[in-house]
Scaffold this motif. Structure first.
Motif, PDB file in Angstrom:
ATOM      1  N   LEU A  61      -9.870  -1.154  -4.423  1.00 19.81           N
ATOM      2  CA  LEU A  61      -9.086  -2.133  -5.173  1.00 19.81           C
ATOM      3  C   LEU A  61      -8.066  -1.443  -6.077  1.00 19.81           C
ATOM      4  CD1 LEU A  61     -11.696  -4.849  -6.236  1.00 19.81           C
ATOM      5  CD2 LEU A  61      -9.556  -5.269  -5.015  1.00 19.81           C
ATOM      6  N   ASP A  62      -8.509  -0.416  -6.803  1.00 21.94           N
ATOM      7  CA  ASP A  62      -7.608   0.291  -7.729  1.00 21.94           C
ATOM      8  C   ASP A  62      -6.451   0.933  -6.971  1.00 21.94           C
ATOM      9  OD1 ASP A  62      -9.252  -0.463  -9.794  1.00 21.94           O
ATOM     10  OD2 ASP A  62     -10.371   1.433  -9.841  1.00 21.94           O
ATOM     11  N   GLU A  63      -6.740   1.554  -5.829  1.00 24.39           N
ATOM     12  CA  GLU A  63      -5.677   2.208  -5.066  1.00 24.39           C
ATOM     13  C   GLU A  63      -4.644   1.198  -4.559  1.00 24.39           C
ATOM     14  OE1 GLU A  63      -7.408   4.496  -1.973  1.00 24.39           O
ATOM     15  OE2 GLU A  63      -8.379   5.943  -3.319  1.00 24.39           O
ATOM     16  N   LEU A  64      -5.115   0.045  -4.050  1.00 23.71           N
ATOM     17  CA  LEU A  64      -4.178  -0.952  -3.528  1.00 23.71           C
ATOM     18  C   LEU A  64      -3.371  -1.596  -4.649  1.00 23.71           C
ATOM     19  CD1 LEU A  64      -6.402  -2.653  -0.795  1.00 23.71           C
ATOM     20  CD2 LEU A  64      -4.571  -1.004  -0.474  1.00 23.71           C
ATOM     21  N   ARG A  65      -4.005  -1.845  -5.791  1.00 24.25           N
ATOM     22  CA  ARG A  65      -3.261  -2.420  -6.912  1.00 24.25           C
ATOM     23  C   ARG A  65      -2.229  -1.434  -7.443  1.00 24.25           C
ATOM     24  NH1 ARG A  65      -8.739  -5.013  -9.509  1.00 24.25           N
ATOM     25  NH2 ARG A  65      -8.655  -7.013  -8.374  1.00 24.25           N
ATOM     26  N   ALA A  66      -2.605  -0.144  -7.469  1.00 29.80           N
ATOM     27  CA  ALA A  66      -1.655   0.866  -7.927  1.00 29.80           C
ATOM     28  C   ALA A  66      -0.474   0.991  -6.969  1.00 29.80           C
ATOM     29  CB  ALA A  66      -2.357   2.218  -8.077  1.00 29.80           C
ATOM     30  N   ALA A  67      -0.695   0.691  -5.688  1.00 30.04           N
ATOM     31  CA  ALA A  67       0.389   0.765  -4.697  1.00 30.04           C
ATOM     32  C   ALA A  67       1.261  -0.485  -4.705  1.00 30.04           C
ATOM     33  CB  ALA A  67      -0.183   0.995  -3.304  1.00 30.04           C
ATOM     34  N   GLY A  68       0.913  -1.492  -5.532  1.00 34.91           N
ATOM     35  CA  GLY A  68       1.744  -2.678  -5.660  1.00 34.91           C
ATOM     36  C   GLY A  68       1.460  -3.774  -4.672  1.00 34.91           C
ATOM     37  N   TYR A  69       0.299  -3.758  -3.998  1.00 37.80           N
ATOM     38  CA  TYR A  69       0.002  -4.794  -3.007  1.00 37.80           C
ATOM     39  C   TYR A  69      -0.488  -6.090  -3.632  1.00 37.80           C
ATOM     40  CZ  TYR A  69       0.595  -1.461   0.766  1.00 37.80           C
ATOM     41  OH  TYR A  69       1.130  -0.558   1.649  1.00 37.80           O
ATOM     42  N   ASP A  70      -0.673  -6.126  -4.949  1.00 37.59           N
ATOM     43  CA  ASP A  70      -1.174  -7.338  -5.584  1.00 37.59           C
ATOM     44  C   ASP A  70      -0.115  -7.981  -6.464  1.00 37.59           C
ATOM     45  OD1 ASP A  70      -3.223  -9.155  -5.802  1.00 37.59           O
ATOM     46  OD2 ASP A  70      -4.016  -8.294  -7.647  1.00 37.59           O
ATOM     47  N   GLU A  71       1.138  -7.598  -6.285  1.00 37.43           N
ATOM     48  CA  GLU A  71       2.220  -8.151  -7.093  1.00 37.43           C
ATOM     49  C   GLU A  71       2.786  -9.402  -6.417  1.00 37.43           C
ATOM     50  OE1 GLU A  71       5.055  -5.086  -7.554  1.00 37.43           O
ATOM     51  OE2 GLU A  71       3.748  -3.780  -8.753  1.00 37.43           O
ATOM     52  N   GLY A  72       3.222 -10.346  -7.237  1.00 36.65           N
ATOM     53  CA  GLY A  72       3.775 -11.577  -6.683  1.00 36.65           C
ATOM     54  C   GLY A  72       2.671 -12.429  -6.104  1.00 36.65           C
ATOM     55  N   ASP A  73       2.749 -12.699  -4.789  1.00 35.99           N
ATOM     56  CA  ASP A  73       1.715 -13.481  -4.114  1.00 35.99           C
ATOM     57  C   ASP A  73       0.419 -12.677  -4.090  1.00 35.99           C
ATOM     58  OD1 ASP A  73       0.390 -15.382  -2.706  1.00 35.99           O
ATOM     59  OD2 ASP A  73       1.228 -14.824  -0.758  1.00 35.99           O
ATOM     60  N   ARG A  74      -0.618 -13.217  -4.728  1.00 36.81           N
ATOM     61  CA  ARG A  74      -1.868 -12.458  -4.875  1.00 36.81           C
ATOM     62  C   ARG A  74      -2.534 -12.281  -3.513  1.00 36.81           C
ATOM     63  NH1 ARG A  74      -4.897 -10.859  -8.894  1.00 36.81           N
ATOM     64  NH2 ARG A  74      -3.546 -11.926 -10.396  1.00 36.81           N
ATOM     65  N   THR A  75      -2.692 -11.020  -3.094  1.00 36.38           N
ATOM     66  CA  THR A  75      -3.323 -10.710  -1.808  1.00 36.38           C
ATOM     67  C   THR A  75      -4.634  -9.974  -1.962  1.00 36.38           C
ATOM     68  OG1 THR A  75      -2.055  -8.651  -1.683  1.00 36.38           O
ATOM     69  CG2 THR A  75      -1.114 -10.601  -0.625  1.00 36.38           C
ATOM     70  N   LEU A  76      -5.027  -9.691  -3.211  1.00 39.65           N
ATOM     71  CA  LEU A  76      -6.296  -9.017  -3.462  1.00 39.65           C
ATOM     72  C   LEU A  76      -7.184  -9.923  -4.300  1.00 39.65           C
ATOM     73  CD1 LEU A  76      -5.079  -5.402  -4.331  1.00 39.65           C
ATOM     74  CD2 LEU A  76      -5.849  -6.289  -2.127  1.00 39.65           C
ATOM     75  N   PRO A  77      -8.492  -9.912  -4.046  1.00 37.78           N
ATOM     76  CA  PRO A  77      -9.395 -10.796  -4.799  1.00 37.78           C
ATOM     77  C   PRO A  77      -9.503 -10.362  -6.251  1.00 37.78           C
ATOM     78  CG  PRO A  77     -10.655  -9.314  -3.400  1.00 37.78           C
ATOM     79  CD  PRO A  77      -9.219  -9.106  -3.046  1.00 37.78           C
ATOM     80  N   VAL A  78      -9.832 -11.326  -7.105  1.00 41.80           N
ATOM     81  CA  VAL A  78     -10.036 -11.036  -8.519  1.00 41.80           C
ATOM     82  C   VAL A  78     -11.514 -10.783  -8.760  1.00 41.80           C
ATOM     83  CG1 VAL A  78      -8.065 -12.400  -9.225  1.00 41.80           C
ATOM     84  CG2 VAL A  78     -10.297 -13.482  -9.041  1.00 41.80           C
ATOM     85  N   GLY A  79     -11.824 -10.226  -9.911  1.00 36.73           N
ATOM     86  CA  GLY A  79     -13.208  -9.944 -10.246  1.00 36.73           C
ATOM     87  C   GLY A  79     -13.555  -8.497 -10.001  1.00 36.73           C
ATOM     88  N   THR A  80     -14.759  -8.140 -10.411  1.00 39.12           N
ATOM     89  CA  THR A  80     -15.234  -6.778 -10.228  1.00 39.12           C
ATOM     90  C   THR A  80     -15.706  -6.562  -8.806  1.00 39.12           C
ATOM     91  OG1 THR A  80     -17.503  -7.337 -10.874  1.00 39.12           O
ATOM     92  CG2 THR A  80     -15.963  -6.747 -12.646  1.00 39.12           C
ATOM     93  N   ALA A  81     -15.879  -5.297  -8.438  1.00 36.10           N
ATOM     94  CA  ALA A  81     -16.366  -4.978  -7.093  1.00 36.10           C
ATOM     95  C   ALA A  81     -17.772  -5.542  -6.881  1.00 36.10           C
ATOM     96  CB  ALA A  81     -16.374  -3.459  -6.898  1.00 36.10           C
ATOM     97  N   ARG A  82     -18.564  -5.547  -7.928  1.00 38.20           N
ATOM     98  CA  ARG A  82     -19.923  -6.099  -7.818  1.00 38.20           C
ATOM     99  C   ARG A  82     -19.874  -7.585  -7.499  1.00 38.20           C
ATOM    100  NH1 ARG A  82     -23.543  -8.047 -11.866  1.00 38.20           N
ATOM    101  NH2 ARG A  82     -25.740  -7.754 -11.303  1.00 38.20           N
ATOM    102  N   GLU A  83     -18.988  -8.325  -8.168  1.00 36.52           N
ATOM    103  CA  GLU A  83     -18.862  -9.758  -7.902  1.00 36.52           C
ATOM    104  C   GLU A  83     -18.330 -10.005  -6.499  1.00 36.52           C
ATOM    105  OE1 GLU A  83     -17.885 -11.039 -12.542  1.00 36.52           O
ATOM    106  OE2 GLU A  83     -16.261 -10.756 -11.081  1.00 36.52           O
TER     107      GLU A  83
END
Length: 490
Positions: A61-83
């Motif tokens: 999750l951290d790597e994809l968010r750092a690469a900008g894949y979660d900007e604008g239209d949300r394409t990554l789930p919210v919450g912690t990895a445990r959830e």
């Protein structure tokens, strides 16, 4: 009136899209789910400890968010990895299990199937090749041959196959063999990969069918009120023949006769390694070669997964049967229902943020004094007094001292008059009778150790005299002791 063809087809499609497999592929975060599961779970890593899985999903999750894949239209789930992982468990993509002393995640058959679909779609397209058509024709021919009941027809087919093999052998003996071009070999290799991709989901479905059967058996057992002997016989038999209890298990038992032999698995692995050294494999990309090399390992892990599920189901069913107690089980069920009912009543009368006082200890029942015997209805009384008579033994202080510990004062005075050095065994034998008890020998050893001693070698044997006149012989390593005065001078 029955359903129309269109309605029947629609109902089948509707049921298919309700399965976790297609639900995963059509979800909003499907690309992330497929990517994360394919990274965390591999052929050589079918199960992952829960804590490790949470950490790896968080890192993805951290790597994809750092690469900008979660900007604008949300394409990554919210919450912690445990959830996120817990949600995957609820929707049927992951299943938690106990593996030894650790709790692990495993992919369900639906998740494995979804990963296979995306793998085939993202990879090279499967072509209608000679190899694939021949595989289909051979499968149909083999099915027709097995279904044939006329021995003459089957014999004619076998003779035809034998003649074809003899003709091929004759051509090879004459050196007339023609090498197969690399393009055809590549087609056959792609067909092998296509067939191999179906195996993980098949193995997982067999294991899950066995686990589902185990849960059904345990649930049926808890509801069973028949005599214990009848219950034991039936359920122990089901535990011993767990592989035959499901259609998937019976099919796997037949396949196990082909792939369950370790020698056959070794031969398969060796053949794959030989294939990878052939020139035609240069036409395959790196992922295809890696997948071809992993077929043997994939089969081995699949067999191990099913056999592990079989052993676990047999152990659980047998353990449940041996401890089967219908009355106790009903009491536990009633207690759990009461707890759930009380919890539901409490949640209706309280807010979601109401504090809950934990039960830190169970109440203690004050039952007073319980009689230890039901044969005597009289209450317990004081013990009877000890009898006294003139014949009772009377112990004096001298008797008590005679049976006591070493007499250090007398022993130290005795040792002081033995000179600068002395042999401890000879000193003990020369002491008075009341100073030659076994405990006095221990006392002499303590004094010698405190004042300084050496062990020249050899064995000393002494005879100790107890206060009651009995004797006992002791052997120990010879000890030369020094007096306290000489030790102080040192």
């Amino acid at each position: 009136m029955g359903n129309t063809r269109a309605e029947a087809a629609y109902l089948r499609a509707l049921a298919a899209f309700r399965t976790p497999t297609l639900d995963l592929l059509h979800g909003r975060y499907a690309p992330f789910v497929v990517a994360a599961l394919s990274i965390v779970f591999t052929v050589d890593r079918p199960s992952v400890e829960i804590s490790d899985a949470h950490a790896e999903v968080a890192e993805i999750l951290d790597e994809l968010r750092a690469a900008g894949y979660d900007e604008g239209d949300r394409t990554l789930p919210v919450g912690t990895a445990r959830e996120i992982c817990r949600y995957w468990v609820r929707v049927g993509w992951l299943v938690p299990q106990i593996d030894g002393d650790a709790e692990v995640y495993r992919l369900t058959a639906h998740a494995v199937g979804a990963l296979e679909i995306t793998g085939r779609t993202a990879g090279a397209r499967t072509r209608v090749s000679n190899s694939r058509v021949r595989t289909l024709l051979e499968a149909v021919e083999r099915l027709s041959d097995h279904a044939e009941t006329d021995p003459a027809v089957r014999m004619a087919r076998l003779i035809q196959e034998r003649d074809a093999l003899d003709a091929e052998i004759a051509r090879l003996e004459l050196g007339q063999s023609e090498p197969i071009d690399d393009e055809q070999l590549l087609e056959e290799a792609e067909n092998v990969l296509h067939l191999a991709r179906e195996l993980p989901a098949d193995f997982t479905r067999v294991a899950e069918s066995i686990k589902a059967m185990q849960r059904d058996v345990v649930a049926d057992l808890r509801r069973d009120v028949r005599p214990t002997g009848e219950v034991l016989r039936e359920y122990l038999q089901r535990g011993q023949h767990v592989m035959q209890s499901t259609a998937e298990g019976r099919a796997f038992a037949g396949a196990l006769r082909l792939i369950g032999d370790p020698e056959r698995i070794d031969n398969l692995t060796e053949q794959l390694h030989t294939l990878l050294a052939q020139p035609f494999t240069r036409l395959m990309d790196g992922e295809q070669r890696k997948e071809l090399d992993a077929i043997g390992r994939r089969v081995e892990l699949g067999v191990e997964e099913v056999l592990t599920a079989q052993r676990r189901a047999s152990r659980v069913i047998t353990g449940q049967v041996r401890t089967h107690d219908p009355i106790r089980d009903r009491q536990v069920d009633d207690l759990l229902r009461d707890v759930m009912s009380g919890l539901q009543t409490w949640t209706r009368s309280s807010s979601s943020d109401a504090p809950v006082e934990p039960l830190r200890s169970l109440p203690m029942a004050d039952v007073g004094h319980l009689r230890q015997s039901v044969s005597d209805i009289r209450p317990p009384g004081a013990p009877a007094p000890l009898p006294t008579s003139d014949e009772d033994a009377v112990f004096t202080d001298a008797d008590t001292r005679a049976w006591g510990g070493p007499r250090y004062a007398e022993l130290e005075a005795y040792v002081a008059g033995l000179g600068d050095e002395f042999d401890l065994g000879d000193a003990f034998q020369g002491a008075d009778d009341d100073a030659r008890r076994p405990v006095d020998l221990v006392g002499l050893l303590e004094i010698a150790h405190r004042n300084g001693m050496s062990e020249p070698g050899g064995v000393s044997v002494v005879e100790a005299l107890r206060p009651d006149g009995t004797t006992r012989r002791f052997a120990f390593g010879s000890v030369t002791a020094r007096t306290a005065k000489e030790h102080d001078d040192d």
